[in-house]
Design an enzyme around this catalytic site. Structure first.
Site, PDB file in Angstrom:
ATOM      1  N   GLU A 241       0.831  -1.216   0.000  1.00 34.97           N
ATOM      2  CA  GLU A 241       0.000   0.000   0.000  1.00 34.97           C
ATOM      3  C   GLU A 241       0.860   1.258   0.000  1.00 34.97           C
ATOM      4  O   GLU A 241       0.547   2.241  -0.676  1.00 34.97           O
ATOM      5  CB  GLU A 241      -0.936   0.010   1.212  1.00 34.97           C
ATOM      6  CG  GLU A 241      -1.948  -1.127   1.250  1.00 34.97           C
ATOM      7  CD  GLU A 241      -3.006  -1.059   0.155  1.00 34.97           C
ATOM      8  OE1 GLU A 241      -3.005  -0.078  -0.623  1.00 34.97           O
ATOM      9  OE2 GLU A 241      -3.828  -1.982   0.065  1.00 34.97           O
ATOM     10  N   ARG A 245       0.853   3.796  -3.266  1.00 38.24           N
ATOM     11  CA  ARG A 245       0.234   5.117  -3.022  1.00 38.24           C
ATOM     12  C   ARG A 245       1.290   6.199  -2.783  1.00 38.24           C
ATOM     13  O   ARG A 245       1.210   7.282  -3.360  1.00 38.24           O
ATOM     14  CB  ARG A 245      -0.698   5.048  -1.812  1.00 38.24           C
ATOM     15  CG  ARG A 245      -1.827   4.038  -2.008  1.00 38.24           C
ATOM     16  CD  ARG A 245      -2.811   4.040  -0.851  1.00 38.24           C
ATOM     17  NE  ARG A 245      -3.576   2.798  -0.843  1.00 38.24           N
ATOM     18  CZ  ARG A 245      -4.850   2.700  -0.480  1.00 38.24           C
ATOM     19  NH1 ARG A 245      -5.520   3.758  -0.098  1.00 38.24           N
ATOM     20  NH2 ARG A 245      -5.476   1.543  -0.489  1.00 38.24           N
ATOM     21  N   ASP A 374      -5.295  -9.868  -8.221  1.00 39.05           N
ATOM     22  CA  ASP A 374      -5.589  -8.962  -9.338  1.00 39.05           C
ATOM     23  C   ASP A 374      -4.380  -8.301 -10.002  1.00 39.05           C
ATOM     24  O   ASP A 374      -4.081  -8.510 -11.178  1.00 39.05           O
ATOM     25  CB  ASP A 374      -6.605  -7.889  -8.887  1.00 39.05           C
ATOM     26  CG  ASP A 374      -6.249  -7.209  -7.552  1.00 39.05           C
ATOM     27  OD1 ASP A 374      -5.213  -7.553  -6.954  1.00 39.05           O
ATOM     28  OD2 ASP A 374      -7.017  -6.324  -7.119  1.00 39.05           O
ATOM     29  N   GLU A 509     -11.921   0.893 -10.290  1.00 32.52           N
ATOM     30  CA  GLU A 509     -11.577  -0.013 -11.405  1.00 32.52           C
ATOM     31  C   GLU A 509     -12.438   0.157 -12.659  1.00 32.52           C
ATOM     32  O   GLU A 509     -11.922   0.122 -13.780  1.00 32.52           O
ATOM     33  CB  GLU A 509     -11.614  -1.477 -10.933  1.00 32.52           C
ATOM     34  CG  GLU A 509     -10.497  -1.861  -9.972  1.00 32.52           C
ATOM     35  CD  GLU A 509     -10.694  -1.344  -8.549  1.00 32.52           C
ATOM     36  OE1 GLU A 509     -11.829  -0.973  -8.201  1.00 32.52           O
ATOM     37  OE2 GLU A 509      -9.713  -1.304  -7.774  1.00 32.52           O
TER      38      GLU A 509
HETATM   39  C1  DMJ Z   1      -6.196   0.489  -5.030  1.00 30.92           C
HETATM   40  O1  DMJ Z   1      -5.467   0.734  -3.911  1.00 30.92           O
HETATM   41  C2  DMJ Z   1      -5.406  -0.196  -6.098  1.00 30.92           C
HETATM   42  O2  DMJ Z   1      -6.031   0.007  -7.321  1.00 30.92           O
HETATM   43  C3  DMJ Z   1      -5.213  -1.657  -5.850  1.00 30.92           C
HETATM   44  O3  DMJ Z   1      -4.534  -2.304  -6.878  1.00 30.92           O
HETATM   45  C4  DMJ Z   1      -6.548  -2.312  -5.671  1.00 30.92           C
HETATM   46  N1  DMJ Z   1      -7.381  -1.657  -4.723  1.00 30.92           N
HETATM   47  C5  DMJ Z   1      -7.435  -0.231  -4.640  1.00 30.92           C
HETATM   48  C6  DMJ Z   1      -8.625   0.417  -5.274  1.00 30.92           C
HETATM   49  O4  DMJ Z   1      -9.747  -0.292  -5.349  1.00 30.92           O
END
Ligand code: DMJ
Length: 610
Positions: A241, A245, A374, A509
């Site tokens: 994270e 970010r 994912d 998304e």
């Molecule tokens: C984000 O922090 C990123 O896109 C991550 O890959 C998946 N989840 C969240 C948003 O939904």
């Protein structure tokens, strides 16, 4: 009649096109007008001229207020309103150039007087008459149609972009007033929540402000970064994270602005995250204390999540390129190398967990494109693009995985045949799809744009439709976190939502994929869909005192039940992708120059000499 898309605008406006006797009737009208004018008395003519002059003066006098309205807070053309009325308003506002005005009046007139059957039939009858004349007229009509489409697009683009800026300002207002310098805004309780204690929302939103051209907001955030932000803190942060970010956000802001403040901060956090890789297997731990330089797995396990350890590569590779210090890239490349060789995959699909002691997959037999797996798939493709399409192993793993998706996870729903990506658990298929999976249409489209098989684009379009349906089939028009598709013959609806899955976290998304699909196909329907979704966010998640909130129940428009949290990715990703979706400028973060990390932070594609 209710019209809801640009397609409707255009088809209605052109419904009367194709009559063969346009030139003659125009001449006739002109002559008869002139005859009537000459029949009037001198007094009558003077009176008419006087009224026309008066109207002209009134028009000039009202011009500033009209233009002000056009620049104002609410879009001038209401999306929900009758488009012809919208166009008439534009005519009144005088913002259409002379020629376009005439074009529009002409089309409107023809639409109203079209009583001679559908345009196709008229065209055929006309073609029987004089073929060469028809070709010339068709071409002229085509170019008029194009002019009209680009005019409508221009007007919509400006008002939609402005609506996104306005949404950002509103979110920022809440953050600034109640959560400044903290991780996330709690807009209902007018307070904040802390995750890492590093001003997460502010850092995540830096490049969004730059891209949305919100200079004032950007400057105040920048000065916080310069004077308040410190990573020398005794806090545990999640490696993934904070990489996507914070490191990603700082690196992209450095690239967009050229300001070394952001590069220095990126180096600082990047180096403080490195202890996470000191594990027996070199598969990183999930958490690291950036003050003490000590990393550890979660308390209950020595596993890390596969998506997490394989979705930090774009950022660390870029950090190495910028600093010329190879250790960052080496650490994340080692992870990819190991995962590439591991047993336990199914046709390129990976399990969700990996052990940090022995480097093996754990909890095997479950395969999903949703949570915990994912962005593994996303980063295979994006690393390949970032590095100039030279790293064949990444490409091979990506292509194999997409084939694995098609073979094992792709199904169609009943009754409407929506294509969806389900999950597999020990050989058992489950028609469950996370909203997170909606990154996939965008990734597939990006791959096709970069020379991968054209059927990836076909699949992208089908899945995009499904993700859109996940929104509009809900009572609020907002997608839940997880849906289940019906596959039985005789089902009455395609999508079911379990009670526990009805929340919406303002996730990006679907908007992200709409951006790619629009950018790469130029089909405006994706913008229309995005606009519809933005309206629903405005209606059900906006908090009047500032900010937007996640909600508990997308199926209850009366009481969607606010959760009192605005995730940092709403500013970092969702609003940014809305803006890029509505912009028709393909150079605004060109997909041939940048690759977006999984938190929507654009990083440069490396020049071929690098
Ligand atoms: C984000 O922090 C990123 O896109 C991550 O890959 C998946 N989840 C969240 C948003 O939904």
């Amino acid at each position: 009649m209710h019209l809801s898309s640009r397609q409707d605008y255009v088809s209605i406006s052109f419904a009367g096109q194709g009559s063969g006797s346009y030139n003659n009737s125009k001449q006739w009208r002109r002559q008869s007008c002139w005859r009537k004018w000459k029949q009037l008395s001198r007094l009558q003519r003077s009176l008419i001229l006087f009224i026309l002059v008066l109207l002209f003066i009134c028009g000039i006098a009202s011009y500033p207020s009209v233009t002000e309205h056009l620049r104002g807070k609410t879009p001038f053309i209401s999306y929900e309103s009758e488009p012809l009325v919208g166009c008439q308003n534009l005519l009144k506002a005088g913002i259409i150039e002379c020629q376009l005005t005439c074009l529009y009046c002409h089309m409107l007139q023809r639409k109203l007087s079209n009583k001679r059957g559908p345009p196709v039939l008229q065209n055929r009858l006309q073609k029987k008459g004089n073929a060469s004349e028809t070709v010339v007229e068709d071409r002229a009509a085509d170019s008029k149609k194009e002019a009209f489409i680009s005019f409508v697009s221009f007007v919509l683009e400006s008002s939609w972009l402005e609506a996104v800026q306005e949404a950002f300002r509103h979110a920022w207002k809440g953050y600034k007033e109640f959560a400044w310098g903290h991780d996330e805004l709690r807009p209902i309780s007018k307070s904040y929540s802390e995750w890492f204690g590093l001003g997460l929302t502010l850092i995540d939103a830096l490049d969004t402000m730059w891209i949305l051209d919100l200079k004032e907001e950007f400057e105040e955030a920048k000065s916080w970064v310069a004077t308040e932000l410190t990573f020398n803190k005794n806090v545990d942060v999640n490696l993934f994270e904070s990489t996507i970010r914070i490191l990603g956000g700082l690196l992209s802001t450095y690239h967009l602005t050229g300001d070394t403040l952001f590069l220095d901060k990126a180096k600082d956090i990047g180096s403080r995250l490195m202890p996470a890789f000191n594990t027996p297997s070199k598969i990183p731990y999930s958490d690291v204390n950036i003050g003490k330089g000590i990393a550890h797995p979660p308390r209950w396990t020595s596993d890390s999540t596969v998506a997490e350890v394989t979705s930090i590569q774009l950022e660390f590779r870029e950090l190495s390129r910028l600093t010329q210090e190879p250790q960052y890239q080496a650490a994340v490349a080692e992870v990819m190398k190991q995962v590439h060789k591991l047993d336990g995959k199914l046709d390129g699909l990976v399990p969700m967990f990996i052990n940090t002691n022995n480097g093996q997959f754990t909890h095997q037999g479950i395969y999903t494109l949703g949570a915990r797996a994912d962005s593994y798939y996303e980063y295979l493709l994006k690393q390949w693009i970032q590095g100039g399409k030279k790293e064949n192993q990444l490409l091979e793993d990506y292509l194999q995985a997409i084939e694995g998706v098609k073979k094992n996870l792709l199904q169609k729903s009943s009754p409407n045949g929506l294509t969806f990506v389900g999950e597999l658990s020990h050989g058992q298929f489950s028609p469950k799809m996370d909203h997170l999976v909606c990154f996939l249409p965008g990734t597939l489209a990006l791959g096709a744009h970069n020379g991968l098989p054209a059927d990836h684009m076909d699949l992208a379009k089908e899945l995009m439709e499904t993700c859109y349906q996940m929104y509009i089939q809900m009572e609020t028009g907002l997608s839940p976190e997880i849906v289940h598709f019906n596959m039985h013959q005789g089902s009455t609806r395609d999508i079911d939502v379990k009670l526990a899955d009805r929340h919406n976290l303002l996730r990006p998304e679907t908007v992200e994929s709409l951006f790619y699909l629009h950018r790469l196909t130029k089909d405006h329907k994706y913008q229309d869909w995005g606009w519809e979704i933005l309206q629903n966010f405005e209606k059900y998640t906006k908090v009047s005192s500032g900010g937007y909130t996640s909600i508990n129940n997308v199926r209850d428009p009366e009481y969607p039940s606010p959760r009192d949290k605005m995730e940092s990715f709403f500013l970092g990703e969702t609003l940014k992708y809305f803006y890029l979706l509505f912009s028709n400028n393909t150079n605004l973060i060109s997909l041939d120059q940048y690759v977006f990390n999984t938190e929507a932070h654009p990083l440069p594609i490396w020049p071929s000499t690098a």
